[in-house]
Design a protein around this motif. Structure first.
Motif, PDB file in Angstrom:
ATOM      1  N   VAL B  31       0.815  -1.237   0.069  1.00 59.74           N
ATOM      2  CA  VAL B  31      -0.061   0.061  -0.093  1.00 59.74           C
ATOM      3  C   VAL B  31       1.048   1.208  -0.039  1.00 59.74           C
ATOM      4  O   VAL B  31       0.602   2.126  -0.947  1.00 59.74           O
ATOM      5  N   ARG B  35       0.997   3.960  -3.072  1.00 63.38           N
ATOM      6  CA  ARG B  35       0.734   5.088  -2.711  1.00 63.38           C
ATOM      7  C   ARG B  35       1.703   6.093  -3.168  1.00 63.38           C
ATOM      8  O   ARG B  35       1.485   7.297  -4.049  1.00 63.38           O
ATOM      9  N   VAL B  53      -4.689   2.650  -6.035  1.00 62.23           N
ATOM     10  CA  VAL B  53      -4.114   1.535  -5.178  1.00 62.23           C
ATOM     11  C   VAL B  53      -4.945   0.433  -5.056  1.00 62.23           C
ATOM     12  O   VAL B  53      -4.484  -0.632  -4.975  1.00 62.23           O
ATOM     13  N   ASP B  68       6.032 -14.752 -11.656  1.00 62.90           N
ATOM     14  CA  ASP B  68       6.618 -16.228 -11.853  1.00 62.90           C
ATOM     15  C   ASP B  68       7.782 -16.223 -10.595  1.00 62.90           C
ATOM     16  O   ASP B  68       8.522 -15.141 -10.355  1.00 62.90           O
ATOM     17  N   ASP B  70      10.437 -17.423  -9.746  1.00 59.61           N
ATOM     18  CA  ASP B  70      11.914 -17.301 -10.086  1.00 59.61           C
ATOM     19  C   ASP B  70      12.249 -15.801 -10.448  1.00 59.61           C
ATOM     20  O   ASP B  70      13.325 -15.436 -10.523  1.00 59.61           O
ATOM     21  N   ARG B  71      11.146 -14.819 -10.511  1.00 57.70           N
ATOM     22  CA  ARG B  71      11.577 -13.442 -11.274  1.00 57.70           C
ATOM     23  C   ARG B  71      11.537 -12.490  -9.972  1.00 57.70           C
ATOM     24  O   ARG B  71      10.881 -12.786  -9.064  1.00 57.70           O
ATOM     25  N   PRO B  72      12.271 -11.191 -10.222  1.00 53.45           N
ATOM     26  CA  PRO B  72      11.888 -10.288  -9.060  1.00 53.45           C
ATOM     27  C   PRO B  72      10.549  -9.988  -8.911  1.00 53.45           C
ATOM     28  O   PRO B  72       9.750 -10.061  -9.882  1.00 53.45           O
ATOM     29  N   ALA B  75       9.376  -5.799  -9.502  1.00 52.29           N
ATOM     30  CA  ALA B  75       9.229  -5.458 -10.757  1.00 52.29           C
ATOM     31  C   ALA B  75       7.851  -6.029 -11.571  1.00 52.29           C
ATOM     32  O   ALA B  75       7.117  -5.162 -12.265  1.00 52.29           O
ATOM     33  N   TRP B  76       7.505  -6.943 -10.988  1.00 55.48           N
ATOM     34  CA  TRP B  76       6.027  -7.376 -11.303  1.00 55.48           C
ATOM     35  C   TRP B  76       5.155  -6.726 -10.923  1.00 55.48           C
ATOM     36  O   TRP B  76       4.240  -6.005 -11.412  1.00 55.48           O
ATOM     37  N   ALA B  79       4.877  -3.427 -12.598  1.00 54.82           N
ATOM     38  CA  ALA B  79       4.305  -3.560 -13.762  1.00 54.82           C
ATOM     39  C   ALA B  79       3.094  -3.706 -13.730  1.00 54.82           C
ATOM     40  O   ALA B  79       1.992  -3.130 -14.386  1.00 54.82           O
ATOM     41  N   VAL B  80       2.313  -4.143 -12.809  1.00 52.73           N
ATOM     42  CA  VAL B  80       0.833  -4.240 -12.767  1.00 52.73           C
ATOM     43  C   VAL B  80       0.315  -2.691 -12.444  1.00 52.73           C
ATOM     44  O   VAL B  80      -0.642  -2.258 -12.892  1.00 52.73           O
ATOM     45  N   TYR B  83       0.495  -0.603 -15.520  1.00 54.75           N
ATOM     46  CA  TYR B  83      -0.785  -0.877 -16.477  1.00 54.75           C
ATOM     47  C   TYR B  83      -1.823  -0.354 -15.941  1.00 54.75           C
ATOM     48  O   TYR B  83      -2.698   0.201 -16.620  1.00 54.75           O
ATOM     49  N   LYS B  84      -2.191  -0.357 -14.611  1.00 59.48           N
ATOM     50  CA  LYS B  84      -3.431   0.261 -14.073  1.00 59.48           C
ATOM     51  C   LYS B  84      -3.403   1.638 -14.188  1.00 59.48           C
ATOM     52  O   LYS B  84      -4.184   2.250 -14.633  1.00 59.48           O
ATOM     53  N   ASP B  87      -4.285   2.410 -17.794  1.00 58.17           N
ATOM     54  CA  ASP B  87      -5.485   2.093 -18.080  1.00 58.17           C
ATOM     55  C   ASP B  87      -6.253   3.299 -17.349  1.00 58.17           C
ATOM     56  O   ASP B  87      -7.421   3.934 -18.294  1.00 58.17           O
ATOM     57  N   GLU B 108      11.443   1.673 -13.151  1.00 56.89           N
ATOM     58  CA  GLU B 108      12.828   0.902 -12.614  1.00 56.89           C
ATOM     59  C   GLU B 108      13.402   2.223 -11.727  1.00 56.89           C
ATOM     60  O   GLU B 108      13.832   2.035 -10.691  1.00 56.89           O
TER      61      GLU B 108
END
Lengths: 213, 178
Positions: B31, B35, B53, B68, B70-72, B75-76, B79-80, B83-84, B87, B108
């Motif tokens: 959160v 924010r 948020v 995934d 195995d990934r950071p 970063a995921w 990325a979400v 996208y939000k 959008d 980044e």
């Protein structure tokens, strides 16, 4: 709603998520749609009568080599593009390799054939219906993939839609080979590619509408 | 800061395995990060920030299968969030000035800045409150010694000594940590 309440509501009834759910969900969508496509071929179009003999011949495998390699590449791209942190695809040009190989086969086919028969090579028996049939047969698979994406998170809706369109088009074309008796590489190069291209177009148009999250 | 990415990732993996405690801790930890991520980009629109948020938390939840292990994780998650936000701009038909676009698209750099802020906060948390406040005033917020002294109700000499001792303590901690 307060953010704390939201977190509480998201946390109750938390169900575990297995590894590689993305791959499994996409596979399920393709197989689910593929079964319907296969039923459409078996019940609507019928298998080619000489399938048992054709499956031993090279022209059948040239067609399958083309559609299957495109399908595998497109499915890999679809999986890749379904994660929000997907980096830009660096290898879309790999999909040109099957096309280039088939184009070479088509060229050598044309060289070996007298010019007067080129048109027959290009049009075969079914050039009018082939692209539209491939497109039609791709629809169930595309719908299956759109279902898969209801739990996925593509960062770019157009790209993911295009990849899903190609995946469905190539899978449908692979199954269509069970019906289609055409043998010339030139025919496949033009009309199969056109059919799959139409599927890409439909996927690109539907992606932004049905893959939003 | 490595630990924070690792902690978040461990909580996320716990959540994916069905550990509701780890999962709610993860969402709560996201959160403040979200924010400030949205706050930097939608200056002054607090309702929108809170909406985004919440939407991001819901997306993290419903799309958690796309993470995934195995990934950071950060970063995921960013990325979400990105996208939000895109959008959101698309929905509100708001045009983003081209100069600001880099900031929006580049998560980044934000992560680094955010982690740096967390580092500073954590380090200053390790020394006395008075020293931390004075270092914040004079070294981060850019007040003069005189202004900091007036604000804290103390003499200028007191401010100088406190800042000096505080920085020394910080240096000692950093050496100890390094």
């Amino acid at each position: 709603m307060q953010t704390d309440d939201l977190i509480r509501s998201l946390t109750v009834d938390l169900t575990p998520v297995e590894r590689n759910t993305v791959g499994r969900r996409i596979t399920l969508g393709i197989i689910g749609g593929g079964v319907i496509t296969l039923a459409m071929i078996l019940l609507g179009l019928g298998l080619r009568p000489d399938l048992a003999a054709a499956i031993l011949g090279s022209s059948f495998w040239i067609k399958w080599g083309y559609t299957i390699s495109l399908g595998v590449g497109a499915i890999a791209a679809t999986v890749h593009l379904s994660r929000p942190d997907a980096r830009r695809v660096r290898w879309p040009w790999l999909l040109l390799i099957p096309f280039a190989l088939l184009a070479m086969l088509s060229a050598s086919e044309l060289i070996r054939t007298p010019r007067s028969e080129w048109l027959a090579l290009l049009q075969g028996e079914s050039w009018r219906v082939c692209p539209l049939l491939v497109l039609l047969l791709s629809i169930p698979i595309l719908l299956g993939l759109l279902w898969s994406f209801r739990r996925l998170a593509p960062p770019s809706l157009c790209l993911a839609g295009a990849a899903a369109g190609l995946a469905s088009g190539a899978s449908a074309a692979t199954l269509y080979c069970l019906h289609c008796p055409e043998a010339s590489a030139t025919f496949v190069l033009v009309w199969y590619t056109l059919g799959m291209g139409l599927a890409v177009l439909v996927g690109t148009l539907l992606g932004p509408r049905f893959m939003r999250w | 800061m490595r630990a924070s990415e690792d902690q978040l990732r461990i909580m996320m993996i716990g959540g994916l395995d069905g550990d509701a405690g780890a999962y709610s801790a993860l969402l709560a930890a996201l959160v403040p990060l979200l924010r400030s991520f949205f706050g930097c980009r939608l200056r002054g629109a607090d309702d929108d920030v809170e909406d985004l948020v919440q939407e991001t938390l819901m997306a993290v939840h419903t799309r958690r299968a796309t993470y995934d292990r195995d990934r950071p994780f950060t970063a995921w998650a960013y990325a979400v969030a990105r996208y939000k936000m895109i959008d959101h701009f698309r929905r509100t038909r708001q045009h983003v000035p081209i100069e600001g676009l880099e900031d929006i698209l580049m998560a980044e750099g934000f992560e680094d800045a955010c982690n740096a802020r967390m580092d500073v906060k954590r380090l200053l948390g390790g020394i006395s409150a008075k020293q931390a406040q004075l270092i914040r005033d004079t070294r981060i917020d850019g007040l003069s010694v005189a202004e900091a002294a007036t604000r804290g109700g103390m003499s200028e000499a007191d401010v100088k000594v406190s800042v000096h001792r505080g920085l020394k303590a910080l240096a000692a901690r950093l050496k100890g940590e390094g």
